[in-house]
Design a protein around this motif. Structure first.
Motif, PDB file in Angstrom:
ATOM      1  N   THR A 151       0.831  -1.196   0.000  1.00 55.35           N
ATOM      2  CA  THR A 151       0.000   0.000   0.000  1.00 55.35           C
ATOM      3  C   THR A 151       0.870   1.253   0.000  1.00 55.35           C
ATOM      4  OG1 THR A 151      -1.769  -1.185   1.122  1.00 55.35           O
ATOM      5  CG2 THR A 151      -1.817   1.211   1.270  1.00 55.35           C
ATOM      6  N   ASP A 206      -5.985  -2.026  -4.793  1.00 55.57           N
ATOM      7  CA  ASP A 206      -5.203  -2.618  -3.709  1.00 55.57           C
ATOM      8  C   ASP A 206      -5.901  -3.875  -3.189  1.00 55.57           C
ATOM      9  OD1 ASP A 206      -3.170  -2.800  -1.880  1.00 55.57           O
ATOM     10  OD2 ASP A 206      -3.537  -0.873  -0.921  1.00 55.57           O
ATOM     11  N   ASP A 207      -5.128  -4.866  -2.825  1.00 56.61           N
ATOM     12  CA  ASP A 207      -5.654  -6.103  -2.218  1.00 56.61           C
ATOM     13  C   ASP A 207      -6.699  -6.779  -3.088  1.00 56.61           C
ATOM     14  OD1 ASP A 207      -4.118  -6.162   0.159  1.00 56.61           O
ATOM     15  OD2 ASP A 207      -5.318  -4.524   0.956  1.00 56.61           O
TER      16      ASP A 207
END
Ligand code: ADP
Ligand code: MG
Length: 449
Positions: free
Chosen positions: A156, A212-213
């Motif tokens: 991140t 993200d993720d």
């Protein structure tokens, strides 16, 4: 919408955001007007406006629409500094807000997550270099950039750093950063509210998309489907995409094969677990920041080295430990000595005490591959022994804080270059050979349990 209706909406929000968030962020909002689908609120400071927009914007929009208001966008403005009487007059003539916070559809960026604050070491140098390249904003060379690695290793941080850098260099570039969870939330909201056209338009109009993720959308079929279309549309339009996940594309379960293979088309780089040098570097950097924040606080020699040795989990834990240490020391007004460190961080140190030893690794690996421990350590070069040996070396490098020469010594006095070669070989194989990747995962789990 009337003030009364806003009162009702606020009550709904109290339930969904929690009392603490409510009193900090929602209560200070002063409803102004809805005009052409834009709801305007007055906020005490720009910061509050920005924060609310980024963190609660979706929820506010959702509740407003649920309560019958047709609102597509929110606007937060600091009211002009006028006397109360003027404010009353201005009800007929709309108030011109002095500063408005434009709608930012993405998630908030952490101001501390910059390239300047990112410490580069062996385990993350490739990921860092790739991120830097993308942040230059030149023509797209690899698409997507896929960053993966365990929690707290800086995925991140790097994504935010790219966004900060691009916003600085090319303010006109439309950078959108959000988590896969937020992507899904927006998608579902758009479906429910029949705003798919807007949704598609928004996502297809960005120049750089960061999700993200992404492992989060595995198993969520319609979200995956939409993600796939968004992805393809952007790649076709030569737009840069940056994705992160906690594991390699091929290893994400319940992710459609066509998505996996799309994700593998660009550059896939992993963030390795930290090594001692990187941890020390990070601690030194953060300690400098803290010293500025707590002037006069002394830190004894060897404390940072001690922490870098003893806390070998993720960077987040490391940071947390340092924060606590400085706060504690400034509270009691004492120098940060080794003794104070051990007292203050007893629980953290104990938790990371369950250290794996090279010997344990050798034992587990030889059991797993059904070879004798003596053959693992001995001179035999047959693949049957050499491969498990390299795997054990790789795990020793990853899971212990031993240096390459130290590991070499424990493998029958081998040279550190032999260990390095073994580690490299396994790294390569882990990408290509899913059997090896699975074995590694299994062994790692067994050793860390
Ligand atoms: P991830 O997204 O991989 O779980 P984060 O990017 O959230 O991890 O990082 C966790 C914390 O560790 C953040 O506070 C981040 O700033 C810090 N961090 C991680 N790697 C580094 C690094 N190389 N240099 C400085 N700080 C780092
Ligand atoms: Mg993260």
């Amino acid at each position: 919408m009337t003030n009364e209706l806003w009162g009702e909406v606020r009550e709904m929000l109290r339930g969904s955001v929690g009392t603490g968030n409510y009193s900090n962020w929602i209560e200070p909002l002063e409803f102004s007007a809805i005009d052409n689908g834009v709801a305007t609120f007055f906020v005490p400071t720009n910061f509050i406006g920005k924060y609310v927009q980024q963190n609660f914007g979706d929820q506010i929009l959702y509740q407003l629409n649920r309560n019958g208001s047709e609102v597509q966008r929110l606007k937060f403005a600091v009211p002009p500094r006028v006397k109360t009487q003027r404010r009353v007059q201005s009800q007929t003539a709309p108030v011109d807000p002095v500063e408005t916070v434009d709608e930012v559809p993405g998630a908030p960026l952490d101001a501390r997550f910059t390239f300047e604050n990112f410490v580069v070491g062996k385990p993350n140098e490739l990921a860092h270099a790739a991120a830097r390249r993308v942040a230059e904003g030149a023509a797209v060379t690899f698409n997507p950039l896929f960053l993966y690695g365990g929690v707290g290793l800086g995925k991140t941080h790097l994504m935010h750093a790219i966004a900060h850098e691009l916003r600085r260099r090319q303010p006109e570039t439309n950078v959108l950063y959000l988590s896969a969870e937020q992507f899904m939330y927006r998608f579902i909201t758009a479906l429910r509210e029949r705003k798919m056209m807007d949704f598609k338009q928004l996502f297809r109009s960005v120049d750089i998309l960061m999700v993200d993720d992404v492992q989060f959308i595995a198993g969520k079929d319609s979200t995956q489907e939409e993600f796939f279309h968004t992805f393809n549309a952007l790649v076709d339009g030569q737009k840069q995409i940056i994705i992160s996940a906690d594991r390699a594309p091929g290893e994400i379960k319940d992710l459609e094969d066509r998505i996996k293979s799309r994700l593998q088309c660009g550059l896939v780089v992993d963030l390795h677990p930290t090594d001692y040098e990187l941890r020390l570097g990070i601690l030194q950097t953060k300690a400098e920041l803290y010293k500025a924040q707590y002037p006069g606080l002394q830190i004894s020699d060897g404390v940072l080295e001690f922490l870098a040795h003893r806390i070998s989990t993720n960077v987040r834990v490391l940071e947390g430990a340092l924060t606590r240490l400085f706060a504690f020391a400034s509270l009691v007004g004492r120098e940060i000595s080794l003794e104070l460190t051990q007292d203050c961080l007893a629980d953290v140190l104990k938790a990371s005490d369950r250290k794996v030893t090279v010997e344990e690794i050798q034992r587990k690996v030889s059991e797993h591959y059904n070879i004798r421990l003596s053959d693992m350590i001995g001179p035999k070069r047959l693949r049957t022994y050499a491969r498990p040996r390299q795997i054990a070396m790789y795990l020793a490098k990853q899971l212990t804080s031993r240096s390459l020469p130290e590991i070499g010594r424990r493998f029958g006095g081998r040279d550190h270059t032999t260990v390095m070669h073994g580690v490299k070989r396994i790294e390569e194989l882990a990408h290509k050979d899913s059997q090896i990747a699975d074995d590694l995962e299994l062994l790692r789990r067994a050793l860390e349990a």
